[in-house]
Design a protein around this motif. Structure first.
Motif, PDB file in Angstrom:
ATOM      1  N   ASP A 172       0.824  -1.218   0.000  1.00  0.00           N
ATOM      2  CA  ASP A 172       0.000   0.000   0.000  1.00  0.00           C
ATOM      3  C   ASP A 172       0.861   1.273   0.000  1.00  0.00           C
ATOM      4  O   ASP A 172       0.364   2.364   0.212  1.00  0.00           O
ATOM      5  CB  ASP A 172      -0.976   0.002   1.178  1.00  0.00           C
ATOM      6  CG  ASP A 172      -0.284   0.063   2.534  1.00  0.00           C
ATOM      7  OD1 ASP A 172       0.974   0.152   2.599  1.00  0.00           O
ATOM      8  OD2 ASP A 172      -0.995   0.021   3.562  1.00  0.00           O
ATOM      9  N   GLN A 173       2.182   1.113  -0.226  1.00  0.00           N
ATOM     10  CA  GLN A 173       3.175   2.192  -0.331  1.00  0.00           C
ATOM     11  C   GLN A 173       3.560   2.829   1.002  1.00  0.00           C
ATOM     12  O   GLN A 173       4.317   3.795   1.024  1.00  0.00           O
ATOM     13  CB  GLN A 173       2.740   3.274  -1.335  1.00  0.00           C
ATOM     14  CG  GLN A 173       2.542   2.735  -2.745  1.00  0.00           C
ATOM     15  CD  GLN A 173       3.770   1.966  -3.252  1.00  0.00           C
ATOM     16  OE1 GLN A 173       4.862   2.503  -3.301  1.00  0.00           O
ATOM     17  NE2 GLN A 173       3.589   0.700  -3.619  1.00  0.00           N
ATOM     18  N   LYS A 174       3.069   2.324   2.125  1.00  0.00           N
ATOM     19  CA  LYS A 174       3.548   2.803   3.424  1.00  0.00           C
ATOM     20  C   LYS A 174       4.996   2.351   3.585  1.00  0.00           C
ATOM     21  O   LYS A 174       5.409   1.330   3.031  1.00  0.00           O
ATOM     22  CB  LYS A 174       2.693   2.256   4.560  1.00  0.00           C
ATOM     23  CG  LYS A 174       1.335   2.914   4.635  1.00  0.00           C
ATOM     24  CD  LYS A 174       0.585   2.477   5.852  1.00  0.00           C
ATOM     25  CE  LYS A 174      -0.782   3.146   5.859  1.00  0.00           C
ATOM     26  NZ  LYS A 174      -1.620   2.659   6.937  1.00  0.00           N
ATOM     27  N   ARG A 175       5.759   3.115   4.368  1.00  0.00           N
ATOM     28  CA  ARG A 175       7.186   2.842   4.551  1.00  0.00           C
ATOM     29  C   ARG A 175       7.504   2.627   6.024  1.00  0.00           C
ATOM     30  O   ARG A 175       6.933   3.304   6.887  1.00  0.00           O
ATOM     31  CB  ARG A 175       8.029   4.010   4.053  1.00  0.00           C
ATOM     32  CG  ARG A 175       7.994   4.195   2.573  1.00  0.00           C
ATOM     33  CD  ARG A 175       8.745   5.461   2.169  1.00  0.00           C
ATOM     34  NE  ARG A 175       8.861   5.506   0.724  1.00  0.00           N
ATOM     35  CZ  ARG A 175       9.984   5.358   0.050  1.00  0.00           C
ATOM     36  NH1 ARG A 175      11.114   5.186   0.705  1.00  0.00           N
ATOM     37  NH2 ARG A 175       9.998   5.393  -1.251  1.00  0.00           N
ATOM     38  N   LEU A 176       8.424   1.724   6.260  1.00  0.00           N
ATOM     39  CA  LEU A 176       8.949   1.487   7.599  1.00  0.00           C
ATOM     40  C   LEU A 176      10.464   1.511   7.489  1.00  0.00           C
ATOM     41  O   LEU A 176      11.038   0.782   6.671  1.00  0.00           O
ATOM     42  CB  LEU A 176       8.471   0.140   8.149  1.00  0.00           C
ATOM     43  CG  LEU A 176       9.066  -0.291   9.477  1.00  0.00           C
ATOM     44  CD1 LEU A 176       8.616   0.642  10.595  1.00  0.00           C
ATOM     45  CD2 LEU A 176       8.683  -1.730   9.788  1.00  0.00           C
ATOM     46  N   GLU A 177      11.097   2.337   8.294  1.00  0.00           N
ATOM     47  CA  GLU A 177      12.555   2.461   8.261  1.00  0.00           C
ATOM     48  C   GLU A 177      13.130   1.961   9.582  1.00  0.00           C
ATOM     49  O   GLU A 177      12.633   2.314  10.646  1.00  0.00           O
ATOM     50  CB  GLU A 177      12.932   3.923   8.048  1.00  0.00           C
ATOM     51  CG  GLU A 177      14.409   4.147   7.872  1.00  0.00           C
ATOM     52  CD  GLU A 177      14.715   5.608   7.623  1.00  0.00           C
ATOM     53  OE1 GLU A 177      15.353   6.229   8.506  1.00  0.00           O
ATOM     54  OE2 GLU A 177      14.312   6.118   6.564  1.00  0.00           O
ATOM     55  N   GLN A 178      14.170   1.120   9.487  1.00  0.00           N
ATOM     56  CA  GLN A 178      14.829   0.592  10.674  1.00  0.00           C
ATOM     57  C   GLN A 178      16.336   0.669  10.499  1.00  0.00           C
ATOM     58  O   GLN A 178      16.846   0.513   9.389  1.00  0.00           O
ATOM     59  CB  GLN A 178      14.450  -0.875  10.901  1.00  0.00           C
ATOM     60  CG  GLN A 178      12.989  -1.114  11.169  1.00  0.00           C
ATOM     61  CD  GLN A 178      12.686  -2.592  11.250  1.00  0.00           C
ATOM     62  OE1 GLN A 178      12.805  -3.294  10.260  1.00  0.00           O
ATOM     63  NE2 GLN A 178      12.321  -3.060  12.423  1.00  0.00           N
ATOM     64  N   ARG A 179      17.021   0.876  11.595  1.00  0.00           N
ATOM     65  CA  ARG A 179      18.476   0.806  11.603  1.00  0.00           C
ATOM     66  C   ARG A 179      18.868  -0.525  12.213  1.00  0.00           C
ATOM     67  O   ARG A 179      18.390  -0.879  13.293  1.00  0.00           O
ATOM     68  CB  ARG A 179      19.059   1.967  12.395  1.00  0.00           C
ATOM     69  CG  ARG A 179      18.917   3.274  11.640  1.00  0.00           C
ATOM     70  CD  ARG A 179      19.224   4.466  12.537  1.00  0.00           C
ATOM     71  NE  ARG A 179      18.906   5.715  11.866  1.00  0.00           N
ATOM     72  CZ  ARG A 179      17.700   6.238  11.761  1.00  0.00           C
ATOM     73  NH1 ARG A 179      16.664   5.615  12.270  1.00  0.00           N
ATOM     74  NH2 ARG A 179      17.497   7.375  11.139  1.00  0.00           N
ATOM     75  N   LEU A 180      19.724  -1.248  11.509  1.00  0.00           N
ATOM     76  CA  LEU A 180      20.164  -2.562  11.965  1.00  0.00           C
ATOM     77  C   LEU A 180      21.683  -2.601  12.018  1.00  0.00           C
ATOM     78  O   LEU A 180      22.351  -2.077  11.130  1.00  0.00           O
ATOM     79  CB  LEU A 180      19.675  -3.660  11.022  1.00  0.00           C
ATOM     80  CG  LEU A 180      18.168  -3.799  10.824  1.00  0.00           C
ATOM     81  CD1 LEU A 180      17.874  -4.828   9.743  1.00  0.00           C
ATOM     82  CD2 LEU A 180      17.510  -4.205  12.127  1.00  0.00           C
ATOM     83  N   SER A 181      22.199  -3.246  13.039  1.00  0.00           N
ATOM     84  CA  SER A 181      23.630  -3.444  13.167  1.00  0.00           C
ATOM     85  C   SER A 181      23.912  -4.940  13.025  1.00  0.00           C
ATOM     86  O   SER A 181      23.336  -5.758  13.741  1.00  0.00           O
ATOM     87  CB  SER A 181      24.102  -2.959  14.538  1.00  0.00           C
ATOM     88  OG  SER A 181      25.454  -3.301  14.737  1.00  0.00           O
ATOM     89  N   PHE A 182      24.798  -5.268  12.089  1.00  0.00           N
ATOM     90  CA  PHE A 182      25.187  -6.663  11.883  1.00  0.00           C
ATOM     91  C   PHE A 182      26.565  -6.873  12.487  1.00  0.00           C
ATOM     92  O   PHE A 182      27.531  -6.229  12.086  1.00  0.00           O
ATOM     93  CB  PHE A 182      25.194  -7.006  10.392  1.00  0.00           C
ATOM     94  CG  PHE A 182      23.840  -6.904   9.760  1.00  0.00           C
ATOM     95  CD1 PHE A 182      22.843  -7.811  10.072  1.00  0.00           C
ATOM     96  CD2 PHE A 182      23.555  -5.888   8.868  1.00  0.00           C
ATOM     97  CE1 PHE A 182      21.578  -7.712   9.501  1.00  0.00           C
ATOM     98  CE2 PHE A 182      22.303  -5.785   8.286  1.00  0.00           C
ATOM     99  CZ  PHE A 182      21.316  -6.702   8.609  1.00  0.00           C
ATOM    100  N   GLU A 183      26.651  -7.768  13.470  1.00  0.00           N
ATOM    101  CA  GLU A 183      27.921  -8.033  14.143  1.00  0.00           C
ATOM    102  C   GLU A 183      28.748  -9.000  13.297  1.00  0.00           C
ATOM    103  O   GLU A 183      28.365 -10.146  13.092  1.00  0.00           O
ATOM    104  CB  GLU A 183      27.660  -8.627  15.528  1.00  0.00           C
ATOM    105  CG  GLU A 183      28.913  -8.766  16.343  1.00  0.00           C
ATOM    106  CD  GLU A 183      28.632  -9.200  17.760  1.00  0.00           C
ATOM    107  OE1 GLU A 183      29.261 -10.173  18.190  1.00  0.00           O
ATOM    108  OE2 GLU A 183      27.786  -8.571  18.426  1.00  0.00           O
ATOM    109  N   LEU A 184      29.874  -8.506  12.816  1.00  0.00           N
ATOM    110  CA  LEU A 184      30.755  -9.321  11.984  1.00  0.00           C
ATOM    111  C   LEU A 184      31.908  -9.913  12.784  1.00  0.00           C
ATOM    112  O   LEU A 184      32.508 -10.905  12.374  1.00  0.00           O
ATOM    113  CB  LEU A 184      31.292  -8.496  10.816  1.00  0.00           C
ATOM    114  CG  LEU A 184      30.233  -7.854   9.915  1.00  0.00           C
ATOM    115  CD1 LEU A 184      30.898  -7.134   8.745  1.00  0.00           C
ATOM    116  CD2 LEU A 184      29.227  -8.871   9.424  1.00  0.00           C
ATOM    117  N   ALA A 185      32.217  -9.306  13.919  1.00  0.00           N
ATOM    118  CA  ALA A 185      33.280  -9.811  14.795  1.00  0.00           C
ATOM    119  C   ALA A 185      32.824  -9.674  16.244  1.00  0.00           C
ATOM    120  O   ALA A 185      31.997  -8.809  16.569  1.00  0.00           O
ATOM    121  CB  ALA A 185      34.577  -9.039  14.569  1.00  0.00           C
TER     122      ALA A 185
END
Length: 156
Positions: free
Chosen positions: A80-93
């Motif tokens: 329906d064109q609504k937007r959701l924005e999230q910040r994600l941190s991916f732990e690589l070490a």
């Protein structure tokens, strides 16, 4: 003849039992670096709202990646064109500098769950836009990013 046929049939049947991905998209980073202007876009057709899904991110990076985490911003655009924005941190070490995932030679590949047992409230086309969200424009040693939506076969 039957002694050969049955084991062969069993191997074929077991080999076909693997994850069912409704989206499996991989981007290769030009020059093995991820810049601000390189926004990755993934589009998936969600057929119904009763399915249960797992969302995965796979990151292939060099051992010369200079950080413990890779910070990202993911924007989901719903049918329906609504937007959701999230910040994600991916732990690589880990905190001691030991790389996560499978490392061979000068490269590491880590597969990280974004969300497990997820469901979608709307059927239709979803767009996922993934941006690097670090404090510097160019992040060297990021080779590929892979985004997957796995259909678990479970219905809610």
């Amino acid at each position: 003849m039957r002694k050969l046929l049955y084991p062969l049939l069993a191997v074929l049947l077991l080999g076909s039992c693997g994850p069912d991905y409704i989206l499996d998209r991989r981007y290769e980073m030009e020059g093995a670096q991820w810049t601000y202007d390189n926004v990755l876009s993934f589009e998936a057709e969600i057929p119904d709202t009763l399915g249960v899904y797992n969302l995965w991110m796979e990151i292939d990076h060099g051992k010369d990646f200079a950080y413990q985490n890779l910070y990202t911003r993911i924007t989901t655009i719903f049918p329906d064109q609504k937007r959701l924005e999230q910040r994600l941190s991916f732990e690589l070490a880990d905190k001691f500098g030991n790389w996560q995932g499978d490392c061979r030679g000068d490269r590491c590949r880590v597969r990280i769950p974004i969300q497990e047992s997820a469901f979608f409230n709307q059927a239709g086309t979803y767009t996922f836009m993934l941006e690097q969200y670090m404090r510097t424009d160019s992040i060297p040693a990021v080779r590929t990013i892979r985004f997957q939506i796995e259909d678990t076969g479970i219905r809610r």
